[in-house]
Scaffold this active site. Structure first.
Site, PDB file in Angstrom:
ATOM      1  N   GLU A   1       6.548  -1.108   4.937  1.00  0.00           N
ATOM      2  CA  GLU A   1       5.922  -1.988   3.878  1.00  0.00           C
ATOM      3  C   GLU A   1       6.710  -2.683   3.333  1.00  0.00           C
ATOM      4  OE1 GLU A   1       4.273  -1.791  -0.361  1.00  0.00           O
ATOM      5  OE2 GLU A   1       3.015  -0.326   0.549  1.00  0.00           O
TER       6      GLU A   1
ATOM      7  N   CYS B   1       4.838  -4.520  -4.979  1.00  0.00           N
ATOM      8  CA  CYS B   1       4.632  -5.473  -3.879  1.00  0.00           C
ATOM      9  C   CYS B   1       3.305  -6.265  -3.682  1.00  0.00           C
ATOM     10  CB  CYS B   1       5.004  -4.450  -2.511  1.00  0.00           C
ATOM     11  SG  CYS B   1       4.005  -3.106  -2.639  1.00  0.00           S
TER      12      CYS B   1
END
Length: 514
Positions: free
Chosen positions: A251, A285
């Site tokens: 990720e 994020c």
């Protein structure tokens, strides 16, 4: 006042696999002073941790799934029991507000609840259609990978570590974990609770140190690698894992868009945008950094949004009074300051914020809103990873979608609209692994039954959902032939055998069997 004591720090540091006397200092973010000295692991420590974990994993793989899950149910209860200490550690190490710490601490509890319900069925053997009905029995089995290496970042040290390692362990693996050094205590506290819950000793090993040294050693020895962090590092991990033909889940970064459609509720959109854009001081994020607002509501939305931003309370306090906390490090403060100053010098307009706040704490920076941002500015398409958002006026949905997709990233997107069907039609056209409607990021990440991850340069693989568990397993096909199918008996000419087989296949097709 937080509850972190020298005795607690010493107990947690004993959980680190480190053979040398070398230490690394961590910072108490609100003050800038030293919080703790934690052990530094060596590549040899990593190699020994992996081998010890491999031994422990062989026994763990034979433990019934229900018995594995029981440990995590006890862990769930312990996290709730010790929640105040979890929040204190998260605030001390990251500088986030207590509200953000509370949401982070809840994330692994959702993960436990989901996989406690779903893992037994997902990991059980599954009957599959055999090559020929009645004549072939086919079963799919799931075996653990072995030793999973997990490398986690500093921004969500509790949530991201345990969201990944919980399914890895439930699937029957051992884990060697490298949290970021600055936020190691938060992760180690959870590891300690997991062992208190009954996890077999040695099954979860923690190493600390610089990423290029300790992280590389993990990638070079583990049977599978999970990483959350920058796209640059993710590429290096993928290449290195690929050389060994081991899998990885990554990720990575994001430059996430938030779309305010013409039919949005402006009050809800303004409040929701503030909550998601400045959650964890923008060090998330999935946090939006680009707001695309339909021209019909642009002026009204911006006025409401700026009003909400200017009301935000920034406080260095171990209570729930702060709307937004601090950046985590001087490095982040310098990056955010550089992006804002670059934009200002090149003609951007600062509608709110735009300055550091050392009067509150050494790494505080105001929530900042920019307009007139153009492609030559750093914050236009580079991830700022701080409390800075840029607002753009768009003429219609078509332009909003095109500009939202005009990035190398594809992690998260958000849409505000009164019409759910309208928003869903827009969502289907966005190149993002997760799209949240009338929310910024929480509902998507918290919907544990659905996979979450990135498209394009935002990563590989998914966490959550069935894939978040099964990626830590190897699928095995066991097929049993009950009578010979591919070789005719000696007395039957092969040409006649082939003719009969073709006829059988035609019959199966007409019957909808094959």
């Amino acid at each position: 006042m937080n509850t972190i004591t020298d005795a607690l720090v010493a107990r947690l540091c004993d959980r680190v696999s480190a053979s040398t006397s070398d230490t690394l200092s961590t910072v108490e973010v609100f003050t800038g002073g030293t919080l703790a000295k934690v052990p530094r692991s060596s590549p040899q420590d990593v190699a020994e941790a992996v081998e010890a974990a491999r031994v422990a994993q062989r026994a763990w793989a034979n433990v019934a799934v229900a018995d594995r899950i029981a440990i995590f149910e006890r862990f769930h209860a312990l996290v709730l029991e010790h929640s105040e200490q979890v929040l204190d550690l998260l605030q001390a190490e990251t500088g986030k507000s207590r509200r953000d710490a509370f949401l982070e601490a809840a994330s692994p509890l959702v993960t436990v609840g989901y996989y406690a319900r779903k893992a037994p069925k997902l990991l059980a053997s599954q009957r599959r259609e055999g090559m020929m009905p009645l004549l072939v029995k086919t079963t799919e089995l799931r075996a653990p990978k072995g030793v999973v290496g997990i490398i986690t970042p500093w921004n969500y040290p509790f949530a991201l570590a345990f969201t990944d390692l919980i399914p890895a362990l439930i699937a029957g693996n051992a884990v060697v974990l490298k949290p970021d050094t600055q936020t190691a205590l938060s992760t180690l506290f959870g590891v300690d609770l997991l062992y208190q819950a009954g996890l077999p000793q040695g099954l979860l090993r923690v190493v600390l140190g610089d990423g290029p040294v300790v992280g590389t050693a993990i990638v070079d020895t583990a049977d599978y690698v999970g990483f959350t962090g920058s796209t640059r590092t993710g590429r290096e991990i993928a290449a290195r894992a690929g050389q060994r033909l081991v899998g990885c889940s990554l990720e990575l970064g994001g430059k996430n868009p938030l779309l305010i459609l013409a039919d949005a509720s402006l009050a809800k959109a303004a409040t929701g945008a503030v909550q998601t854009c400045f959650s964890n001081s923008g060090q998330l994020c999935m946090s939006p950094e680009r707001l695309f607002v339909h021209t019909a509501v642009y002026d009204a939305f911006v006025a409401r949004f700026i009003e909400e931003v200017k009301r935000m309370n920034l406080t260095a306090a171990y209570d729930f009074s702060a709307d937004m906390g601090s950046l985590t490090s001087r490095r982040q403060l310098e990056t955010v300051s550089a992006h804002v100053e670059d934009a200002r010098e090149k003609g951007a307009t600062v509608l709110a914020g735009g300055r550091a706040r050392p009067d509150i704490g050494p790494f505080f920076y105001e929530p900042t809103v920019l307009t007139d941002v153009t492609p030559e500015m750093l914050c236009y398409d580079s991830e700022t990873f701080g409390p800075v958002v840029s607002i753009y006026r768009v003429a219609d949905d078509v332009e909003a979608i095109a500009r939202a997709n005009a990035t190398m990233y594809g992690l998260n997107a958000s849409i505000f609209s009164k019409s759910i069907p309208h928003a869903e039609s827009v969502a289907a056209q966005l190149n993002a692994g997760t799209v949240n409607i009338n929310d910024g990021h929480v509902v998507g990440f918290g919907s544990a039954d659905a996979p979450m991850g990135g498209m394009k340069d935002s990563g590989l693989g998914r966490r959550n959902g069935a894939e978040g568990l099964l990626k830590y397993t190897e699928a095995q096909n066991v097929s049993v032939q009950k009578v010979p199918l591919t070789t005719p008996p000696r007395w039957l000419p092969y040409g006649l055998f082939a003719k009969n087989m073709r006829a059988l296949l035609r019959l199966f097709r007409k019957a909808g069997i094959r």
